[in-house]
Design a protein around this motif. Structure first.
Motif, short mmCIF file in Angstrom:
data_model
loop_
_atom_site.label_atom_id
_atom_site.label_comp_id
_atom_site.label_asym_id
_atom_site.label_seq_id
_atom_site.Cartn_x
_atom_site.Cartn_y
_atom_site.Cartn_z
N SER A 193 13.37 12.69 -19.09
CA SER A 193 14.40 13.23 -18.21
C SER A 193 13.86 13.46 -16.79
O SER A 193 14.51 13.11 -15.81
N LEU A 194 12.65 14.03 -16.70
CA LEU A 194 12.04 14.24 -15.39
C LEU A 194 11.78 12.90 -14.69
O LEU A 194 12.04 12.75 -13.49
N HIS A 195 11.28 11.96 -15.44
CA HIS A 195 10.98 10.63 -14.89
C HIS A 195 12.27 9.97 -14.38
O HIS A 195 12.29 9.39 -13.28
N GLU A 196 13.34 10.09 -15.15
CA GLU A 196 14.63 9.54 -14.74
C GLU A 196 15.12 10.19 -13.44
O GLU A 196 15.61 9.50 -12.55
N THR A 197 14.98 11.49 -13.35
CA THR A 197 15.42 12.22 -12.15
C THR A 197 14.67 11.73 -10.92
O THR A 197 15.28 11.48 -9.87
N LEU A 198 13.35 11.56 -11.06
CA LEU A 198 12.55 11.06 -9.94
C LEU A 198 12.96 9.63 -9.56
O LEU A 198 13.05 9.30 -8.37
N HIS A 199 13.21 8.80 -10.56
CA HIS A 199 13.62 7.42 -10.29
C HIS A 199 14.98 7.37 -9.60
O HIS A 199 15.18 6.57 -8.67
N GLN A 200 15.90 8.20 -10.03
CA GLN A 200 17.22 8.22 -9.41
C GLN A 200 17.13 8.64 -7.95
O GLN A 200 17.80 8.07 -7.09
N GLU A 227 18.22 6.30 -4.80
CA GLU A 227 19.18 6.75 -3.80
C GLU A 227 18.63 6.60 -2.39
O GLU A 227 19.36 6.22 -1.47
N LYS A 228 17.35 6.87 -2.21
CA LYS A 228 16.73 6.70 -0.90
C LYS A 228 16.78 5.23 -0.47
O LYS A 228 17.10 4.92 0.68
N VAL A 229 16.49 4.33 -1.39
CA VAL A 229 16.51 2.90 -1.07
C VAL A 229 17.93 2.44 -0.76
O VAL A 229 18.16 1.72 0.22
N LEU A 230 18.89 2.88 -1.57
CA LEU A 230 20.29 2.50 -1.32
C LEU A 230 20.77 3.01 0.03
O LEU A 230 21.47 2.29 0.76
N HIS A 234 0.83 -1.21 0.00
CA HIS A 234 0.00 0.00 0.00
C HIS A 234 0.87 1.26 0.00
O HIS A 234 0.58 2.22 -0.72
N LYS A 235 1.92 1.25 0.80
CA LYS A 235 2.82 2.40 0.83
C LYS A 235 3.49 2.59 -0.53
O LYS A 235 3.70 3.71 -0.98
N ARG A 236 3.82 1.49 -1.19
CA ARG A 236 4.44 1.57 -2.51
C ARG A 236 3.46 2.18 -3.52
O ARG A 236 3.84 3.01 -4.34
N GLU A 237 2.20 1.76 -3.45
CA GLU A 237 1.17 2.35 -4.31
C GLU A 237 1.07 3.85 -4.08
O GLU A 237 0.99 4.63 -5.03
N ASP A 238 1.07 4.25 -2.82
CA ASP A 238 1.02 5.68 -2.49
C ASP A 238 2.24 6.42 -3.02
O ASP A 238 2.13 7.53 -3.54
N ALA A 239 3.41 5.79 -2.91
CA ALA A 239 4.64 6.42 -3.41
C ALA A 239 4.58 6.58 -4.93
O ALA A 239 5.03 7.61 -5.47
N ILE A 240 4.03 5.60 -5.63
CA ILE A 240 3.89 5.69 -7.09
C ILE A 240 2.97 6.84 -7.45
O ILE A 240 3.26 7.63 -8.35
N LYS A 241 1.85 6.95 -6.73
CA LYS A 241 0.92 8.05 -6.99
C LYS A 241 1.59 9.40 -6.73
O LYS A 241 1.43 10.34 -7.50
N GLN A 242 2.35 9.49 -5.65
CA GLN A 242 3.04 10.73 -5.32
C GLN A 242 4.08 11.07 -6.39
O GLN A 242 4.20 12.22 -6.81
N GLU A 243 4.80 10.05 -6.86
CA GLU A 243 5.79 10.26 -7.92
C GLU A 243 5.12 10.77 -9.18
O GLU A 243 5.60 11.69 -9.84
N GLN A 244 3.97 10.18 -9.50
CA GLN A 244 3.23 10.59 -10.69
C GLN A 244 2.74 12.04 -10.54
O GLN A 244 2.83 12.83 -11.47
N GLU A 245 2.26 12.39 -9.34
CA GLU A 245 1.81 13.76 -9.10
C GLU A 245 2.96 14.74 -9.21
O GLU A 245 2.81 15.84 -9.75
N GLU A 246 4.14 14.35 -8.70
CA GLU A 246 5.32 15.21 -8.81
C GLU A 246 5.68 15.43 -10.27
O GLU A 246 6.01 16.54 -10.68
N LEU A 247 5.63 14.35 -11.04
CA LEU A 247 5.94 14.45 -12.46
C LEU A 247 4.96 15.38 -13.16
O LEU A 247 5.35 16.22 -13.96
#
Length: 153
Positions: free
Chosen positions: A114-121, A125-128, A16-29
């Protein structure tokens, strides 16, 4: 048995938290693309993944996108039609094969990529950083556990 139930509940919370994070990432994008005058308020995750696939691997046709993304050719065709309307991708023909249609990113598609890549990076980094708290043996177990979970899904 109680421990197993707690693990299942914890795994559900994680998903569920991962789903929320995906939604947040999409909203940021979406927010960032609006700042660049790109209108992507209703872009889907699948559309982003097609943009990412083309941006990462270069010019692609429907068949190669389908294989790369493990989706049907029909689904990829629909997604590409939407991306063509958004002017995020364009159709091209290779010089050695004028029949086959390939897709490449437009300038706005490259900005989205490019924006998507930046968000993924940033997310990676947070996971690492998070994983640094574990020993190599613990990391090997986590890796095995996650692979086992994936194979069961």
């Amino acid at each position: 048995m109680q421990l197993e139930k707690n693990i299942v509940l914890t795994l559900q919370k994680l998903l569920h938290k991962r789903e929320d994070a995906i939604k947040q990432e999409q909203e940021e994008l979406i927010t960032k693309t609006k700042e660049l005058s790109l209108n992507l308020a209703d872009i889907t995750l699948s559309e982003l993944h097609v943009i990412d696939c083309i941006g990462t691997h270069g010019t692609r046709n429907v068949t190669s996108l389908s294989k790369q993304m493990d989706m049907t050719r029909g689904a990829i065709s629909k997604i590409c039609s939407k991306l063509l309307k958004r002017e995020a991708i364009e159709k091209i023909h290779l010089t050695n094969n004028q029949k086959e249609v390939h897709f490449k990113l437009t300038k706005s598609g490259e900005k989205i990529f490019s924006l998507h890549e930046t968000l993924h990076q940033a997310a990676e980094e947070k996971v690492l950083h998070f994983l640094k708290r574990y020993t190599p043996a613990e990391l090997q177990f986590i890796d095995r556990l996650l692979k086992d979970i994936i194979s069961e899904l």
